[in-house]
Write a protein that holds these residues in place. Structure first.
Motif, PDB file in Angstrom:
ATOM      1  N   ALA A   1      -5.291  -2.729   5.463  1.00  0.00           N
ATOM      2  CA  ALA A   1      -6.081  -1.940   4.516  1.00  0.00           C
ATOM      3  C   ALA A   1      -5.506  -0.544   4.352  1.00  0.00           C
ATOM      4  O   ALA A   1      -5.383  -0.027   3.224  1.00  0.00           O
ATOM      5  CB  ALA A   1      -7.530  -1.864   4.989  1.00  0.00           C
ATOM      6  N   ILE A   2      -5.128   0.089   5.463  1.00  0.00           N
ATOM      7  CA  ILE A   2      -4.547   1.432   5.385  1.00  0.00           C
ATOM      8  C   ILE A   2      -3.191   1.399   4.689  1.00  0.00           C
ATOM      9  O   ILE A   2      -2.879   2.264   3.857  1.00  0.00           O
ATOM     10  CB  ILE A   2      -4.440   2.049   6.798  1.00  0.00           C
ATOM     11  CG1 ILE A   2      -5.846   2.291   7.370  1.00  0.00           C
ATOM     12  CG2 ILE A   2      -3.657   3.359   6.757  1.00  0.00           C
ATOM     13  CD1 ILE A   2      -5.864   2.677   8.833  1.00  0.00           C
ATOM     14  N   ASP A   3      -2.385   0.399   5.005  1.00  0.00           N
ATOM     15  CA  ASP A   3      -1.092   0.267   4.329  1.00  0.00           C
ATOM     16  C   ASP A   3      -1.267   0.126   2.819  1.00  0.00           C
ATOM     17  O   ASP A   3      -0.451   0.626   2.041  1.00  0.00           O
ATOM     18  CB  ASP A   3      -0.336  -0.955   4.863  1.00  0.00           C
ATOM     19  CG  ASP A   3       0.474  -0.643   6.122  1.00  0.00           C
ATOM     20  OD1 ASP A   3       0.777   0.547   6.350  1.00  0.00           O
ATOM     21  OD2 ASP A   3       0.807  -1.589   6.862  1.00  0.00           O
ATOM     22  N   SER A   4      -2.328  -0.538   2.398  1.00  0.00           N
ATOM     23  CA  SER A   4      -2.521  -0.792   0.963  1.00  0.00           C
ATOM     24  C   SER A   4      -2.768   0.480   0.170  1.00  0.00           C
ATOM     25  O   SER A   4      -2.533   0.510  -1.050  1.00  0.00           O
ATOM     26  CB  SER A   4      -3.690  -1.771   0.756  1.00  0.00           C
ATOM     27  OG  SER A   4      -4.946  -1.147   1.000  1.00  0.00           O
ATOM     28  N   VAL A   5      -3.252   1.546   0.833  1.00  0.00           N
ATOM     29  CA  VAL A   5      -3.513   2.808   0.132  1.00  0.00           C
ATOM     30  C   VAL A   5      -2.545   3.908   0.573  1.00  0.00           C
ATOM     31  O   VAL A   5      -2.705   5.069   0.183  1.00  0.00           O
ATOM     32  CB  VAL A   5      -4.977   3.263   0.333  1.00  0.00           C
ATOM     33  CG1 VAL A   5      -5.939   2.244  -0.260  1.00  0.00           C
ATOM     34  CG2 VAL A   5      -5.289   3.502   1.811  1.00  0.00           C
ATOM     35  N   SER A   6      -1.564   3.543   1.375  1.00  0.00           N
ATOM     36  CA  SER A   6      -0.561   4.501   1.853  1.00  0.00           C
ATOM     37  C   SER A   6       0.795   4.128   1.252  1.00  0.00           C
ATOM     38  O   SER A   6       0.854   3.475   0.206  1.00  0.00           O
ATOM     39  CB  SER A   6      -0.523   4.488   3.383  1.00  0.00           C
ATOM     40  OG  SER A   6      -1.800   4.805   3.918  1.00  0.00           O
ATOM     41  N   GLY A   7       1.877   4.571   1.867  1.00  0.00           N
ATOM     42  CA  GLY A   7       3.196   4.190   1.377  1.00  0.00           C
ATOM     43  C   GLY A   7       3.424   4.584  -0.063  1.00  0.00           C
ATOM     44  O   GLY A   7       3.283   5.752  -0.439  1.00  0.00           O
ATOM     45  N   GLU A   8       3.739   3.611  -0.908  1.00  0.00           N
ATOM     46  CA  GLU A   8       4.021   3.908  -2.312  1.00  0.00           C
ATOM     47  C   GLU A   8       2.791   4.448  -3.037  1.00  0.00           C
ATOM     48  O   GLU A   8       2.907   5.332  -3.894  1.00  0.00           O
ATOM     49  CB  GLU A   8       4.545   2.663  -3.019  1.00  0.00           C
ATOM     50  CG  GLU A   8       4.994   2.938  -4.439  1.00  0.00           C
ATOM     51  CD  GLU A   8       5.749   1.788  -5.073  1.00  0.00           C
ATOM     52  OE1 GLU A   8       5.613   1.596  -6.302  1.00  0.00           O
ATOM     53  OE2 GLU A   8       6.501   1.074  -4.359  1.00  0.00           O
ATOM     54  N   ALA A   9       1.605   3.927  -2.690  1.00  0.00           N
ATOM     55  CA  ALA A   9       0.382   4.427  -3.323  1.00  0.00           C
ATOM     56  C   ALA A   9       0.162   5.901  -2.992  1.00  0.00           C
ATOM     57  O   ALA A   9      -0.247   6.694  -3.853  1.00  0.00           O
ATOM     58  CB  ALA A   9      -0.815   3.595  -2.863  1.00  0.00           C
ATOM     59  N   LEU A  10       0.443   6.289  -1.763  1.00  0.00           N
ATOM     60  CA  LEU A  10       0.305   7.685  -1.358  1.00  0.00           C
ATOM     61  C   LEU A  10       1.370   8.545  -2.037  1.00  0.00           C
ATOM     62  O   LEU A  10       1.084   9.672  -2.473  1.00  0.00           O
ATOM     63  CB  LEU A  10       0.413   7.801   0.158  1.00  0.00           C
ATOM     64  CG  LEU A  10       0.376   9.204   0.767  1.00  0.00           C
ATOM     65  CD1 LEU A  10      -0.871   9.964   0.341  1.00  0.00           C
ATOM     66  CD2 LEU A  10       0.449   9.120   2.292  1.00  0.00           C
ATOM     67  N   ALA A  11       2.598   8.029  -2.150  1.00  0.00           N
ATOM     68  CA  ALA A  11       3.665   8.767  -2.831  1.00  0.00           C
ATOM     69  C   ALA A  11       3.293   9.014  -4.293  1.00  0.00           C
ATOM     70  O   ALA A  11       3.512  10.112  -4.832  1.00  0.00           O
ATOM     71  CB  ALA A  11       4.974   7.992  -2.740  1.00  0.00           C
TER      72      ALA A  11
END
Length: 336
Positions: free
Chosen positions: A253-263
């Motif tokens: 769940a955290i990965d889904s809103v982090s990474g590219e989404a956070l960038a």
């Protein structure tokens, strides 16, 4: 009556079990709460994490940082904070691969650069192993950095030569030196004091920061380079032990809103802040956009810096030239 009592007790036990399994993660932040990275990146990301995990993970952004800005990577790595935000350039020599995202002439959009940076980080840079002790939640950059001065003519590159320019370290230091300026390293919060007191003639900053740090009534000229003179790289990281104790569902769940989404979130926020900053300078600061001839001269001055940085990146085991070409191609694709 007994059945109602048992039902109430059972409900209470379920609620207690749910609250006991919830994670509250402490996020140490050193920026003012009014800064775009806080209000337009950290807070929306916090809300996205809490929604994605259905409340099983909550994030507490601390009212005061647990250490100075350069300490924030180690605060996470050592578990003093669960999550931190920071700039790789604040610890010189430690994060060589981040220089790929700070190179001159990369592009005019923080969003495009940040998305490309995250993609290249995951595919090429992460393997260099520079981020021990943490889970990297995201990397991104601010918008293109330019030159702003008080009392100097920036219609010519001669106006930069010899100028004392406040820089935050990293690529900005090398760019200022290559342009013949004198770097004055200091926190961005000291910029107004340095320029108003005559200690510095100007600053290397993105448009957003000129207005955020109240320099729009102080500097009077700017030199704008298509593609930017530099960018500054930032990170969101989580203590590795904290990450490892989360459930697989919450990690996903955290990965889904982090990474590219956070960038993307960070890049959009910075582009909007830069646009607002540039509008705020209208009629206050005379902007000189580099001519084709000046761009040619800038390449002569800065291409050796780029080559030197690529050599440093290559020393980590990364194919630096391939990484740069990949980065530029991804930026171009995002910009179209």
């Amino acid at each position: 009556m007994l059945r109602a009592l048992l039902t109430g007790v059972t409900a209470g036990l379920i609620a207690l079990a749910g609250s006991a399994s919830a994670e509250t993660l402490r996020f140490s932040n050193w920026l003012p709460t009014s800064h775009p990275v806080v209000k337009d990146v950290m807070l929306p990301w916090k809300a996205a994490v809490e929604k994605a995990t259905e409340g099983r993970v909550s994030i507490q952004i601390l009212d005061a940082p647990l250490g100075p800005p350069p300490a924030h990577y180690d605060l996470a790595a050592n578990g003093i904070a669960d999550i931190t935000f920071g700039a790789q350039a604040y610890t010189p020599g430690r994060f060589k691969t981040s220089m790929l995202a700070e190179l001159p002439f990369l592009g005019d959009s923080s969003e495009a650069i940040s998305i490309a940076y995250w993609q290249v980080f995951k595919e090429r840079l992460e393997a260099a192993g520079e981020y021990a002790g943490v889970k990297v939640l995201g990397v991104f950059t601010h918008g293109p950095g330019e030159v702003f001065t008080k009392g100097r003519d920036l219609s010519s590159l001669d106006g930069i030569a010899g100028a004392k320019l406040r820089i935050g370290g990293g690529m900005a230091n090398d760019v200022a030196t290559a342009l013949g300026a004198v770097p004055v390293q200091s926190p961005s919060s000291k910029a107004y004091e340095l320029i108003s007191g005559g200690v510095a003639d100007g600053i290397l900053f993105p448009f957003e920061s000129v207005t955020f740090f109240r320099l729009d009534g102080l500097v009077d000229q700017g030199f704008v380079v298509p593609g930017g003179l530099y960018n500054t790289s930032f990170f969101f990281v989580m203590n590795r032990r904290t990450w490892d104790r989360l459930s697989e569902a919450d990690k996903a769940a955290i990965d889904s809103v982090s990474g590219e989404a956070l960038a993307r979130l960070a890049g959009e926020a910075w582009d909007a802040a830069d646009a607002a900053g540039r509008d705020a300078l209208e009629g206050k600061v005379q902007l000189h956009v580099a001519t084709e001839e000046q761009l040619g001269t800038l390449h002569q001055m800065l291409d050796p810096v780029i080559e030197s940085k690529l050599d440093e990146i290559a020393a980590t085991g990364v194919d630096a030239k391939a990484a740069m070409d990949d980065m530029k191609a991804r930026i171009a694709a995002e910009t179209r």
